[in-house]
Design a protein around this motif. Structure first.
Motif, PDB file in Angstrom:
ATOM      1  N   LEU A  87      40.281  32.748  33.100  1.00 44.05           N
ATOM      2  CA  LEU A  87      40.197  34.081  32.497  1.00 44.05           C
ATOM      3  C   LEU A  87      40.276  35.165  33.567  1.00 44.05           C
ATOM      4  CD1 LEU A  87      39.663  35.917  30.034  1.00 44.05           C
ATOM      5  CD2 LEU A  87      37.216  35.535  30.381  1.00 44.05           C
ATOM      6  N   ALA A  88      39.607  34.944  34.696  1.00 44.98           N
ATOM      7  CA  ALA A  88      39.612  35.933  35.776  1.00 44.98           C
ATOM      8  C   ALA A  88      41.025  36.173  36.306  1.00 44.98           C
ATOM      9  CB  ALA A  88      38.699  35.472  36.910  1.00 44.98           C
ATOM     10  N   VAL A  89      41.758  35.097  36.555  1.00 43.69           N
ATOM     11  CA  VAL A  89      43.126  35.232  37.083  1.00 43.69           C
ATOM     12  C   VAL A  89      44.052  35.808  36.030  1.00 43.69           C
ATOM     13  CG1 VAL A  89      45.093  34.012  38.078  1.00 43.69           C
ATOM     14  CG2 VAL A  89      42.771  33.319  38.695  1.00 43.69           C
ATOM     15  N   GLY A  95      46.608  41.240  32.860  1.00 38.02           N
ATOM     16  CA  GLY A  95      45.947  42.382  32.236  1.00 38.02           C
ATOM     17  C   GLY A  95      44.992  42.004  31.130  1.00 38.02           C
ATOM     18  N   LYS A  96      43.949  42.819  30.950  1.00 36.99           N
ATOM     19  CA  LYS A  96      42.960  42.580  29.903  1.00 36.99           C
ATOM     20  C   LYS A  96      43.578  42.690  28.509  1.00 36.99           C
ATOM     21  CE  LYS A  96      38.754  44.400  30.399  1.00 36.99           C
ATOM     22  NZ  LYS A  96      37.687  45.372  30.725  1.00 36.99           N
ATOM     23  N   SER A 270      39.683  47.822  36.223  1.00 41.85           N
ATOM     24  CA  SER A 270      39.208  47.295  34.942  1.00 41.85           C
ATOM     25  C   SER A 270      39.649  45.853  34.719  1.00 41.85           C
ATOM     26  CB  SER A 270      39.718  48.181  33.799  1.00 41.85           C
ATOM     27  OG  SER A 270      39.266  47.714  32.555  1.00 41.85           O
ATOM     28  N   ASP A 271      40.859  45.518  35.185  1.00 44.83           N
ATOM     29  CA  ASP A 271      41.382  44.167  34.978  1.00 44.83           C
ATOM     30  C   ASP A 271      40.627  43.103  35.772  1.00 44.83           C
ATOM     31  OD1 ASP A 271      43.340  44.856  33.154  1.00 44.83           O
ATOM     32  OD2 ASP A 271      44.889  45.163  34.659  1.00 44.83           O
ATOM     33  N   LEU A 272      39.749  43.513  36.668  1.00 42.71           N
ATOM     34  CA  LEU A 272      39.007  42.552  37.485  1.00 42.71           C
ATOM     35  C   LEU A 272      37.587  42.308  36.971  1.00 42.71           C
ATOM     36  CD1 LEU A 272      40.087  43.495  41.127  1.00 42.71           C
ATOM     37  CD2 LEU A 272      41.060  41.780  39.596  1.00 42.71           C
ATOM     38  N   GLU A 273      37.273  42.819  35.793  1.00 48.65           N
ATOM     39  CA  GLU A 273      35.918  42.634  35.267  1.00 48.65           C
ATOM     40  C   GLU A 273      35.576  41.154  35.094  1.00 48.65           C
ATOM     41  OE1 GLU A 273      32.977  44.191  31.664  1.00 48.65           O
ATOM     42  OE2 GLU A 273      35.092  44.802  31.693  1.00 48.65           O
ATOM     43  N   SER A 274      36.511  40.362  34.577  1.00 44.00           N
ATOM     44  CA  SER A 274      36.244  38.937  34.415  1.00 44.00           C
ATOM     45  C   SER A 274      36.187  38.219  35.763  1.00 44.00           C
ATOM     46  CB  SER A 274      37.298  38.295  33.508  1.00 44.00           C
ATOM     47  OG  SER A 274      37.101  38.714  32.165  1.00 44.00           O
ATOM     48  N   MET A 275      36.854  38.771  36.767  1.00 46.61           N
ATOM     49  CA  MET A 275      36.712  38.228  38.115  1.00 46.61           C
ATOM     50  C   MET A 275      35.260  38.361  38.560  1.00 46.61           C
ATOM     51  SD  MET A 275      38.403  36.734  40.557  1.00 46.61           S
ATOM     52  CE  MET A 275      40.128  37.145  40.267  1.00 46.61           C
ATOM     53  N   MET A 400      39.849  34.840  45.784  1.00 48.09           N
ATOM     54  CA  MET A 400      39.032  33.765  45.214  1.00 48.09           C
ATOM     55  C   MET A 400      38.713  32.695  46.258  1.00 48.09           C
ATOM     56  SD  MET A 400      40.716  33.523  41.389  1.00 48.09           S
ATOM     57  CE  MET A 400      39.296  32.950  40.460  1.00 48.09           C
ATOM     58  N   GLN A 401      39.683  32.404  47.136  1.00 49.06           N
ATOM     59  CA  GLN A 401      39.404  31.428  48.191  1.00 49.06           C
ATOM     60  C   GLN A 401      38.353  31.959  49.156  1.00 49.06           C
ATOM     61  OE1 GLN A 401      41.229  27.915  49.042  1.00 49.06           O
ATOM     62  NE2 GLN A 401      39.029  28.275  49.171  1.00 49.06           N
ATOM     63  N   LEU A 402      38.422  33.245  49.473  1.00 41.51           N
ATOM     64  CA  LEU A 402      37.415  33.874  50.333  1.00 41.51           C
ATOM     65  C   LEU A 402      36.025  33.694  49.744  1.00 41.51           C
ATOM     66  CD1 LEU A 402      36.345  35.811  52.558  1.00 41.51           C
ATOM     67  CD2 LEU A 402      37.000  37.712  51.047  1.00 41.51           C
ATOM     68  N   LYS A 403      35.864  33.981  48.449  1.00 42.45           N
ATOM     69  CA  LYS A 403      34.536  33.910  47.842  1.00 42.45           C
ATOM     70  C   LYS A 403      34.007  32.473  47.807  1.00 42.45           C
ATOM     71  CE  LYS A 403      32.881  37.113  47.071  1.00 42.45           C
ATOM     72  NZ  LYS A 403      32.305  38.044  48.063  1.00 42.45           N
ATOM     73  N   MET A 404      34.899  31.503  47.588  1.00 41.92           N
ATOM     74  CA  MET A 404      34.436  30.116  47.521  1.00 41.92           C
ATOM     75  C   MET A 404      33.946  29.624  48.882  1.00 41.92           C
ATOM     76  SD  MET A 404      36.882  28.170  44.727  1.00 41.92           S
ATOM     77  CE  MET A 404      38.456  28.984  45.025  1.00 41.92           C
ATOM     78  N   ILE A 405      34.703  29.918  49.937  1.00 39.42           N
ATOM     79  CA  ILE A 405      34.279  29.453  51.261  1.00 39.42           C
ATOM     80  C   ILE A 405      33.075  30.257  51.748  1.00 39.42           C
ATOM     81  CG2 ILE A 405      34.990  29.160  53.670  1.00 39.42           C
ATOM     82  CD1 ILE A 405      37.782  28.536  52.701  1.00 39.42           C
ATOM     83  N   GLU A 406      33.041  31.532  51.445  1.00 40.69           N
ATOM     84  CA  GLU A 406      31.860  32.353  51.761  1.00 40.69           C
ATOM     85  C   GLU A 406      30.599  31.763  51.124  1.00 40.69           C
ATOM     86  OE1 GLU A 406      30.099  36.315  49.734  1.00 40.69           O
ATOM     87  OE2 GLU A 406      32.225  36.413  50.264  1.00 40.69           O
ATOM     88  N   THR A 407      30.731  31.288  49.892  1.00 41.42           N
ATOM     89  CA  THR A 407      29.588  30.685  49.195  1.00 41.42           C
ATOM     90  C   THR A 407      29.128  29.407  49.891  1.00 41.42           C
ATOM     91  OG1 THR A 407      30.317  31.651  47.095  1.00 41.42           O
ATOM     92  CG2 THR A 407      28.803  29.779  46.965  1.00 41.42           C
ATOM     93  N   MET A 408      30.072  28.604  50.351  1.00 40.41           N
ATOM     94  CA  MET A 408      29.707  27.402  51.111  1.00 40.41           C
ATOM     95  C   MET A 408      28.899  27.781  52.357  1.00 40.41           C
ATOM     96  SD  MET A 408      33.284  25.241  50.935  1.00 40.41           S
ATOM     97  CE  MET A 408      34.251  25.190  49.423  1.00 40.41           C
ATOM     98  N   TYR A 409      29.320  28.836  53.044  1.00 40.94           N
ATOM     99  CA  TYR A 409      28.625  29.261  54.268  1.00 40.94           C
ATOM    100  C   TYR A 409      27.239  29.828  53.955  1.00 40.94           C
ATOM    101  CZ  TYR A 409      33.181  28.718  56.577  1.00 40.94           C
ATOM    102  OH  TYR A 409      34.361  28.208  57.077  1.00 40.94           O
TER     103      TYR A 409
END
Length: 442
Positions: A87-89, A95-96, A270-275, A400-409
């Protein structure tokens, strides 16, 4: 290809302190680097998804097969990590308001056991089925035994069977190989797509979980993966100053230890709300833990919230700028929007809001964004900014890749396992007990 940019001058922390904390992440950086050469045998296996050509080709083959059926609707049946990334992507790139723009395939999400929601989905697609049009069901569940997902699937499958003799052709099951759902899907003749066993739901958007439905809708999934790979390589750099995941994780960790246990993802699009909702699950489920890696009870976690600019400046900014100093903010901005609409000059209207005649909506939003940051600065509210070049597949893949690896750290810094969710099982066990009519164990 233009890159995502990180600005952290307003984090209200000296650079040497950030880098000193980032030094603690080096062992985890090395583990992520090692995981890249180990396929799907490590909890960090999701970092291998951008390189998996065999998986991509399998997904593209299924997409081609299902597009030949000329479906009018795609119903994604899943919850949490099984649909939030998709849904985020979808909303970020398409677009929403995607469904209202007469696309070849409309998409609906059956993500909770709400009779009104599922009933309305059925009302929407039944006219198509009655006209002998085609509807695809994509059930997504790692375990294959998620209560909400299985209940919705059975209702929607029952509907499909009433209208389609060859209904099996219109069902795709995305799940773990050899799970109960996988085995049932194979037995019943449904198409199956495999989620690598060690790829958790909230880390699965670059697996068939996200790639199949997104590719079916026309998202350029190859570019999504290219963006993810580019960011992954930056986030495993041992040059800590140039490693955005290590920098953000360190800043977030320091502020958490100093009492800022609320992290607000403030999207100026606005289109990034689900992100934001995807980020919320990633942080909450990965880091909110009762027990640390040493078996000690710690009850740690950062509470994620989501805001959208400029909408939420008119709903909760009063709290952010006047309330307690318990929040850390990540602003996410877009440097180039797809459309450039300008405010026309109109007699009698210029005095309502001086200074906007002839300006684009992008210019106005940017002025609001700059004003917001300045207000945060003057009030000494810590924030960083992640700036995306646009809302293309490559940019979204990077973020999205940034947030996933950041979460691992961050999990490493907090000394918790960012890949499990043991306490989610508590409600699942109780739910199954109640549905089975069993009494509570004393």
């Amino acid at each position: 290809m233009e890159n995502l940019k990180l600005f952290y001058e307003d984090a209200l922390l000296p650079k040497d302190r950030i880098l000193k904390t980032a030094e603690k992440i080096r062992p985890e950086i090395e583990r992520v680097r090692n995981a890249i050469s180990r396929g799907y045998d490590d909890d960090r296996a999701s970092v291998n998804l951008p390189d998996d050509e065999e998986m991509l080709n399998t997904v593209k083959s299924v997409i081609e097969e299902k597009l030949s059926l000329e479906p009018k609707y795609l119903i994604i049946i899943g919850i949490g990590g099984s649909n939030l990334g998709t849904l985020a992507v979808q909303e970020a790139i398409l677009g929403k308001l995607y469904n209202l723009m007469n696309p070849p395939i409309k998409v609906l999400y059956a993500d909770t056991v709400d009779s009104d929601l599922i009933g309305n989905i059925m009302k929407i697609v039944k006219p198509t089925l009655k006209r002998d049009g085609n509807v695809l069901l994509n059930i997504v569940s790692k375990s294959g035994i998620t209560t909400e997902t299985v209940a919705n699937f059975r209702i929607l499958l029952d509907m499909l069977r009433k209208y389609k003799k060859e209904y099996k052709d219109y069902v795709v099951a995305t799940c773990d190989r050899d799970s109960e759902l996988w085995n049932l899907a194979v037995k019943d003749g449904f198409t199956t797509l495999e989620i690598p066993l060690k790829v958790g739901g909230r880390y699965s958007v670059f697996s068939p979980v996200g790639l199949f439905p997104l590719g079916l809708l026309g998202v350029r999934i190859e570019n999504l993966l290219k963006g993810a790979k580019r960011m992954r390589d930056k986030c495993i750099s041992t040059d800590l100053e140039r490693n955005p995941a290590a920098i953000i994780a360190s800043i977030q960790f320091i502020h958490y230890k100093e009492g800022k246990n609320i992290s607000d993802f403030f999207f100026f699009s606005s289109d990034l709300e689900s992100m934001g909702k995807w980020c919320r699950q990633l942080m909450a489920e990965s880091l909110g833990k009762e027990i640390d890696r040493n078996g000690r009870r710690v009850n740690v976690g950062i509470t994620p919230t989501v805001s959208v600019g400029s909408t939420d400046l008119h709903s909760i900014a009063q709290l952010y700028l006047g309330g307690p100093y318990d929040k850390f903010t990540t602003f996410i901005s877009i440097r180039d929007s797809r459309l450039h609409l300008h405010v026309p000059k109109m007699d009698g209207y210029s005095d309502l809001v001086p200074g906007i005649d002839g300006k684009s909506l992008g210019e106005i939003l940017n002025a609001i964004f700059e004003g917001t940051k300045e207000a945060f600065r003057k009030d000494k509210r810590p924030f960083i900014e992640v700036s995306l070049p646009d809302k293309s597949e490559r940019s979204i893949g990077q973020f999205m890749q940034l947030k996933m690896i950041e979460t691992m750290y961050l999990g490493h810094l907090l000394n918790v396992n960012p890949f499990d969710q043991p306490d989610v099982e508590k409600y699942k066990r109780e739910t199954r007990r109640i549905l089975a009519g069993k009494k509570t164990a004393q």
